[in-house]
Design a protein around this motif. Sequence first.
Motif, short mmCIF file in Angstrom:
data_model
loop_
_atom_site.label_atom_id
_atom_site.label_comp_id
_atom_site.label_asym_id
_atom_site.label_seq_id
_atom_site.Cartn_x
_atom_site.Cartn_y
_atom_site.Cartn_z
N PHE A 26 0.92 -1.10 0.28
CA PHE A 26 -0.08 0.06 0.08
C PHE A 26 0.89 1.16 -0.11
O PHE A 26 0.72 2.18 -0.78
CB PHE A 26 -0.97 -0.13 1.27
CG PHE A 26 -1.73 1.35 1.44
CD1 PHE A 26 -2.55 1.64 0.76
CD2 PHE A 26 -0.97 2.30 2.49
CE1 PHE A 26 -3.24 2.81 0.94
CE2 PHE A 26 -1.84 3.52 2.62
CZ PHE A 26 -2.93 4.04 1.82
N TYR A 27 1.72 1.28 0.99
CA TYR A 27 2.65 2.50 1.14
C TYR A 27 3.49 2.61 -0.51
O TYR A 27 3.44 3.84 -0.91
CB TYR A 27 3.69 2.33 2.07
CG TYR A 27 3.05 2.86 3.61
CD1 TYR A 27 2.70 4.04 3.70
CD2 TYR A 27 2.72 2.06 4.39
CE1 TYR A 27 2.24 4.74 4.90
CE2 TYR A 27 2.38 2.35 5.71
CZ TYR A 27 1.96 3.67 5.95
OH TYR A 27 1.53 4.24 6.80
N LYS A 28 4.03 1.51 -0.86
CA LYS A 28 4.89 1.62 -2.19
C LYS A 28 3.86 2.17 -3.12
O LYS A 28 4.64 2.86 -3.85
CB LYS A 28 5.27 0.17 -2.28
CG LYS A 28 6.57 -0.40 -1.74
CD LYS A 28 6.89 -1.83 -2.10
CE LYS A 28 8.30 -1.75 -1.52
NZ LYS A 28 8.58 -3.42 -1.94
N LYS A 29 2.65 1.77 -3.25
CA LYS A 29 1.94 2.27 -4.39
C LYS A 29 1.52 3.63 -4.37
O LYS A 29 1.64 4.49 -5.21
CB LYS A 29 0.57 1.28 -4.30
CG LYS A 29 -0.39 1.69 -5.25
CD LYS A 29 -1.68 0.89 -5.28
CE LYS A 29 -2.77 1.03 -6.55
NZ LYS A 29 -3.99 0.11 -6.50
N VAL A 30 1.18 4.26 -2.91
CA VAL A 30 0.83 5.41 -2.73
C VAL A 30 2.16 6.45 -2.99
O VAL A 30 1.79 7.55 -3.61
CB VAL A 30 0.25 5.87 -1.61
CG1 VAL A 30 -0.04 7.13 -1.28
CG2 VAL A 30 -1.10 4.84 -1.22
N SER A 33 7.39 7.14 -6.94
CA SER A 33 8.04 8.02 -7.54
C SER A 33 7.49 8.51 -8.69
O SER A 33 7.15 9.49 -9.40
CB SER A 33 9.33 8.06 -7.67
OG SER A 33 9.76 7.08 -8.53
N ASP A 34 6.64 7.20 -9.29
CA ASP A 34 6.21 7.60 -10.84
C ASP A 34 4.79 7.56 -10.60
O ASP A 34 4.13 7.63 -11.97
CB ASP A 34 6.48 6.38 -11.72
CG ASP A 34 8.11 6.20 -12.07
OD1 ASP A 34 8.78 7.31 -12.18
OD2 ASP A 34 8.76 5.23 -12.15
N CYS A 35 4.08 7.55 -9.57
CA CYS A 35 2.66 7.73 -9.50
C CYS A 35 2.07 9.21 -10.10
O CYS A 35 2.79 10.10 -9.76
CB CYS A 35 2.43 7.70 -8.24
SG CYS A 35 0.62 7.68 -7.82
N CYS A 36 1.19 8.88 -10.74
CA CYS A 36 0.42 9.96 -11.40
C CYS A 36 -0.91 10.08 -11.14
O CYS A 36 -1.89 10.84 -12.01
CB CYS A 36 0.77 10.14 -12.81
SG CYS A 36 0.36 8.83 -14.03
N ASP A 37 -1.43 9.15 -10.42
CA ASP A 37 -2.80 8.97 -10.01
C ASP A 37 -3.20 9.97 -9.07
O ASP A 37 -2.88 10.22 -8.10
CB ASP A 37 -3.08 7.58 -9.60
CG ASP A 37 -4.57 7.36 -9.28
OD1 ASP A 37 -5.33 8.36 -8.93
OD2 ASP A 37 -5.00 6.10 -9.15
N SER A 38 -4.08 10.98 -9.54
CA SER A 38 -4.57 12.01 -8.60
C SER A 38 -5.29 11.74 -7.19
O SER A 38 -5.03 12.25 -6.41
CB SER A 38 -5.41 13.32 -9.30
OG SER A 38 -6.55 12.47 -9.87
N ILE A 39 -5.71 10.54 -7.25
CA ILE A 39 -6.62 10.13 -6.15
C ILE A 39 -5.42 9.63 -5.17
O ILE A 39 -5.54 9.93 -3.85
CB ILE A 39 -7.34 9.10 -6.55
CG1 ILE A 39 -8.45 9.35 -7.27
CG2 ILE A 39 -7.83 8.44 -5.00
CD1 ILE A 39 -9.47 10.29 -6.63
#
Length: 357
Positions: A26-30, A33-39
């Motif tokens: 969960f923490y890794k997903k949120v 560094s490449d996350c671009c999901d606004s949610i």
Amino acid sequence: GILQHPDGTVLKQLQPPPRGPRELEFYKKVYDSDCCDSILLELREYLPKYFGVWSPPTAPNDTYLKLEDVTRKFNKPCIMDVKIGQKSYDPYASAEKIQQQVSKYPLMEEIGFLVLGMRVYHVSSDSYETQNQHYGRSLTKETVKDGISKFFHNGYCLRKDAIAASIQKIEKILGWFEGQKQLNFYASSLLFVYEGSCQATTVRLSDVTLAEKRGVPKGLLAGGDILEYNNNIHVINSTENGKIEASVGKGLSKFYALHKKAYSKRHHSQLSLKVENLEQDNVWKSGSCITQEHLNGNVIPQLEKVFCHMPAEIKESASVEVRMIDFAHVFPSNTKDEGYIYGLKNLITVLQNILDN
């Protein structure tokens, strides 16, 4: 329990599978560094910051989540852990697990949250009051309001400023949940932290009469109308504008983790008074000069009383944090998390009732 790293972060040991790996993912997903999901990017605002994993050199197989210490900026942190949601078991729980969780707090579905524990700093005694999970489980629909209000009472008064600030922060988290359908949270908590000491806050008094009603010695305000709380005590005569600034503070020790089982020892420090450039005629009336005896006696608690009873609109906004924690039971979804939303709304209602009444 929660450990503290020398760099100021906290360490939460990874739980056994599947809970530990699920929380780590969960923490890794949120925090990818490449996350671009606004949610998910917005969700970061409501979590402790994640700094990866850590293992001690002496036990390389032990893995810890390295997280922000939310209490670090506070001098006397008041801390409360509240489990949110109508169900404290996830969709994959066995019948035995479901029965076990329901029996712990049968009112969870109706109330929507459970107080897991709290530590409240009492100004009057310079000590902490601690309540564990048994306290929270003893609360009913009729007593939950009083049970929660205990967290916001510092021994002198109800900290309505901290309640109002907490409501605002919960409402932001509620807004996030209302706008997302990709994650459902079970057995997750909100961590509440607010500053228990009255420091770094300036209170303007309309006249000396008000201060006298609060029990503050006349001499303290004889030449002006400002009381300023700070980390160091000093009384200064400002000849430029004729005001007095009385800055009050004590040696403040850190209580950083709600989950620690050991009680921290109370720390006491000596108060000192420094009078600079004091002009007797301009500032103090004859016979009313503050003494060390007064300061060590009743001045400090009376100043706390003045601060706590002042109308909310003239105080600076309370220093409050509300963060989501504990993510061992977070699952993908395509629907709103109605159970969590219900819990948040009911908690807001309870806090609002405390504020209104």
